[in-house]
Design a protein around this motif. Structure first.
Motif, PDB file in Angstrom:
ATOM      1  N   PRO A 150       0.537  -1.451  -0.638  1.00 48.73           N
ATOM      2  CA  PRO A 150       0.153  -0.165   0.172  1.00 48.73           C
ATOM      3  C   PRO A 150       1.177   1.055  -0.017  1.00 48.73           C
ATOM      4  CG  PRO A 150      -0.109  -1.367   2.079  1.00 48.73           C
ATOM      5  CD  PRO A 150       0.982  -2.539   1.315  1.00 48.73           C
ATOM      6  N   LEU A 151       1.804   1.145   0.574  1.00 44.54           N
ATOM      7  CA  LEU A 151       3.181   2.430   0.760  1.00 44.54           C
ATOM      8  C   LEU A 151       4.245   2.229  -0.047  1.00 44.54           C
ATOM      9  CD1 LEU A 151       3.019   3.057   4.573  1.00 44.54           C
ATOM     10  CD2 LEU A 151       2.042   3.939   2.391  1.00 44.54           C
ATOM     11  N   ARG A 152       4.306   3.214  -0.926  1.00 45.22           N
ATOM     12  CA  ARG A 152       5.550   2.874  -1.814  1.00 45.22           C
ATOM     13  C   ARG A 152       7.030   3.205  -1.365  1.00 45.22           C
ATOM     14  NH1 ARG A 152       2.095   0.322  -4.326  1.00 45.22           N
ATOM     15  NH2 ARG A 152       1.922   1.387  -6.820  1.00 45.22           N
ATOM     16  N   PRO A 153       8.014   2.150  -1.298  1.00 46.17           N
ATOM     17  CA  PRO A 153       9.107   2.626  -0.380  1.00 46.17           C
ATOM     18  C   PRO A 153       9.983   4.087  -0.942  1.00 46.17           C
ATOM     19  CG  PRO A 153       8.644   0.493  -2.054  1.00 46.17           C
ATOM     20  CD  PRO A 153       7.987   1.260  -2.320  1.00 46.17           C
ATOM     21  N   ALA A 154      10.969   3.980  -0.319  1.00 46.03           N
ATOM     22  CA  ALA A 154      11.606   5.072  -0.526  1.00 46.03           C
ATOM     23  C   ALA A 154      12.086   4.886  -1.844  1.00 46.03           C
ATOM     24  CB  ALA A 154      13.351   5.240   0.555  1.00 46.03           C
ATOM     25  N   ALA A 155      12.823   6.083  -2.666  1.00 45.15           N
ATOM     26  CA  ALA A 155      13.150   5.650  -4.583  1.00 45.15           C
ATOM     27  C   ALA A 155      14.246   5.073  -4.051  1.00 45.15           C
ATOM     28  CB  ALA A 155      12.750   6.670  -4.776  1.00 45.15           C
ATOM     29  N   THR A 156      15.115   3.946  -4.092  1.00 42.40           N
ATOM     30  CA  THR A 156      16.459   3.830  -4.059  1.00 42.40           C
ATOM     31  C   THR A 156      16.298   2.387  -4.854  1.00 42.40           C
ATOM     32  OG1 THR A 156      15.964   1.713  -1.893  1.00 42.40           O
ATOM     33  CG2 THR A 156      16.813   4.010  -1.009  1.00 42.40           C
ATOM     34  N   PRO A 157      17.282   1.867  -5.648  1.00 44.24           N
ATOM     35  CA  PRO A 157      17.588   1.136  -6.145  1.00 44.24           C
ATOM     36  C   PRO A 157      18.107  -0.703  -5.576  1.00 44.24           C
ATOM     37  CG  PRO A 157      19.605   2.539  -6.242  1.00 44.24           C
ATOM     38  CD  PRO A 157      18.662   3.307  -5.070  1.00 44.24           C
ATOM     39  N   ALA A 158      17.690  -0.306  -4.082  1.00 43.43           N
ATOM     40  CA  ALA A 158      17.622  -1.654  -3.494  1.00 43.43           C
ATOM     41  C   ALA A 158      15.436  -2.084  -3.664  1.00 43.43           C
ATOM     42  CB  ALA A 158      17.703  -1.793  -2.548  1.00 43.43           C
ATOM     43  N   ALA A 159      14.753  -0.672  -3.337  1.00 48.59           N
ATOM     44  CA  ALA A 159      13.591  -0.333  -3.348  1.00 48.59           C
ATOM     45  C   ALA A 159      13.156  -0.945  -4.438  1.00 48.59           C
ATOM     46  CB  ALA A 159      13.011   0.880  -2.481  1.00 48.59           C
ATOM     47  N   HIS A 160      13.438  -0.539  -5.249  1.00 48.77           N
ATOM     48  CA  HIS A 160      13.427  -0.727  -6.645  1.00 48.77           C
ATOM     49  C   HIS A 160      13.286  -2.528  -7.001  1.00 48.77           C
ATOM     50  CE1 HIS A 160      12.845  -0.561 -11.532  1.00 48.77           C
ATOM     51  NE2 HIS A 160      14.152  -1.063 -11.443  1.00 48.77           N
ATOM     52  N   VAL A 161      14.731  -3.062  -6.580  1.00 52.31           N
ATOM     53  CA  VAL A 161      14.584  -4.265  -6.989  1.00 52.31           C
ATOM     54  C   VAL A 161      13.517  -4.629  -6.473  1.00 52.31           C
ATOM     55  CG1 VAL A 161      16.349  -5.877  -6.618  1.00 52.31           C
ATOM     56  CG2 VAL A 161      17.004  -4.143  -7.958  1.00 52.31           C
ATOM     57  N   ALA A 162      13.322  -4.688  -4.861  1.00 53.47           N
ATOM     58  CA  ALA A 162      12.439  -5.787  -4.076  1.00 53.47           C
ATOM     59  C   ALA A 162      11.301  -4.766  -5.100  1.00 53.47           C
ATOM     60  CB  ALA A 162      12.209  -4.896  -3.085  1.00 53.47           C
ATOM     61  N   LEU A 163      10.889  -4.233  -5.254  1.00 51.61           N
ATOM     62  CA  LEU A 163       9.423  -4.273  -5.903  1.00 51.61           C
ATOM     63  C   LEU A 163       9.254  -4.794  -6.814  1.00 51.61           C
ATOM     64  CD1 LEU A 163       6.792  -2.849  -5.369  1.00 51.61           C
ATOM     65  CD2 LEU A 163       7.122  -0.780  -6.512  1.00 51.61           C
ATOM     66  N   MET A 164      10.274  -5.237  -8.436  1.00 52.01           N
ATOM     67  CA  MET A 164      10.376  -5.685  -9.481  1.00 52.01           C
ATOM     68  C   MET A 164      10.343  -7.005  -9.578  1.00 52.01           C
ATOM     69  SD  MET A 164       9.737  -3.650 -11.506  1.00 52.01           S
ATOM     70  CE  MET A 164      10.180  -4.398 -12.963  1.00 52.01           C
ATOM     71  N   THR A 165      10.684  -7.413  -8.334  1.00 53.03           N
ATOM     72  CA  THR A 165      11.123  -8.852  -7.799  1.00 53.03           C
ATOM     73  C   THR A 165       9.399  -9.581  -7.287  1.00 53.03           C
ATOM     74  OG1 THR A 165      13.156  -8.882  -7.471  1.00 53.03           O
ATOM     75  CG2 THR A 165      11.806 -10.506  -6.374  1.00 53.03           C
ATOM     76  N   LEU A 166       8.939  -8.808  -6.080  1.00 49.77           N
ATOM     77  CA  LEU A 166       7.401  -8.755  -6.036  1.00 49.77           C
ATOM     78  C   LEU A 166       6.843  -9.427  -7.302  1.00 49.77           C
ATOM     79  CD1 LEU A 166       5.582  -9.545  -4.299  1.00 49.77           C
ATOM     80  CD2 LEU A 166       5.114  -6.610  -4.434  1.00 49.77           C
ATOM     81  N   GLN A 167       6.922  -8.423  -8.276  1.00 47.98           N
ATOM     82  CA  GLN A 167       5.697  -8.634  -9.103  1.00 47.98           C
ATOM     83  C   GLN A 167       6.420  -8.966 -10.590  1.00 47.98           C
ATOM     84  OE1 GLN A 167       4.504  -4.052 -10.739  1.00 47.98           O
ATOM     85  NE2 GLN A 167       6.674  -3.602  -9.628  1.00 47.98           N
ATOM     86  N   LEU A 168       8.098  -9.540 -10.373  1.00 50.19           N
ATOM     87  CA  LEU A 168       8.538 -10.807 -11.361  1.00 50.19           C
ATOM     88  C   LEU A 168       7.853 -12.202 -10.961  1.00 50.19           C
ATOM     89  CD1 LEU A 168      11.565  -9.090 -12.013  1.00 50.19           C
ATOM     90  CD2 LEU A 168       9.297  -9.522 -13.767  1.00 50.19           C
ATOM     91  N   ARG A 169       6.962 -12.195  -9.805  1.00 55.19           N
ATOM     92  CA  ARG A 169       6.948 -13.273  -9.374  1.00 55.19           C
ATOM     93  C   ARG A 169       5.426 -13.274  -9.308  1.00 55.19           C
ATOM     94  NH1 ARG A 169      10.119 -13.381  -3.763  1.00 55.19           N
ATOM     95  NH2 ARG A 169      12.188 -13.978  -3.657  1.00 55.19           N
ATOM     96  N   GLN A 170       4.747 -12.366  -9.020  1.00 58.61           N
ATOM     97  CA  GLN A 170       3.257 -12.920  -9.328  1.00 58.61           C
ATOM     98  C   GLN A 170       3.249 -12.917 -11.005  1.00 58.61           C
ATOM     99  OE1 GLN A 170       1.579  -9.609  -8.068  1.00 58.61           O
ATOM    100  NE2 GLN A 170       3.032  -9.426  -6.482  1.00 58.61           N
ATOM    101  N   ILE A 171       3.968 -12.589 -11.991  1.00 56.70           N
ATOM    102  CA  ILE A 171       3.869 -12.450 -13.517  1.00 56.70           C
ATOM    103  C   ILE A 171       3.863 -14.354 -13.848  1.00 56.70           C
ATOM    104  CG2 ILE A 171       5.080 -12.148 -15.050  1.00 56.70           C
ATOM    105  CD1 ILE A 171       4.897  -9.160 -14.379  1.00 56.70           C
ATOM    106  N   ARG A 172       5.180 -14.601 -12.804  1.00 56.36           N
ATOM    107  CA  ARG A 172       5.281 -16.383 -12.638  1.00 56.36           C
ATOM    108  C   ARG A 172       4.416 -16.898 -12.711  1.00 56.36           C
ATOM    109  NH1 ARG A 172      10.396 -17.571 -10.251  1.00 56.36           N
ATOM    110  NH2 ARG A 172       9.009 -18.121  -8.385  1.00 56.36           N
ATOM    111  N   ALA A 173       3.549 -16.487 -11.400  1.00 53.76           N
ATOM    112  CA  ALA A 173       2.400 -16.931 -11.280  1.00 53.76           C
ATOM    113  C   ALA A 173       1.200 -17.254 -11.803  1.00 53.76           C
ATOM    114  CB  ALA A 173       2.158 -16.602 -10.068  1.00 53.76           C
TER     115      ALA A 173
END
Length: 88
Positions: free
Chosen positions: A44-67
């Protein structure tokens, strides 16, 4: 008139198809077996705009795409990808 794009003519056709302005047969817009769409589950809340937060958010979305791909394949449907959200 379509704008310049690196994909050339095929990229322009793709843009027109996305806008439902290119005439294709019914099988393009209504493939055998149907289509599967889903809404990604995002924090619900977007993380701070950091490279690590970006990778974490993209990883979450890629896992959902795979499922979703697994489900679409099992049902014999084509997956319609949702827009991806960037944390940067």
């Amino acid at each position: 008139h379509t704008t310049f794009q690196y994909g050339g003519a095929s990229g322009k056709r793709h843009r027109l198809r996305e806008a439902m302005l290119w005439h294709d047969g019914d099988s393009y817009y209504n493939p055998p077996g149907g289509m599967l769409m889903y809404t990604p589950s995002l924090p619900p809340l977007r993380p701070a705009a950091t490279p690590a937060a970006h990778v974490a958010l993209m990883t979450l979305q890629l896992r959902q795409i795979r499922a979703a791909l697994v489900v679409a394949h099992a049902l014999g449907r084509r997956l319609i990808l949702p827009p991806l959200t960037c944390a940067l």
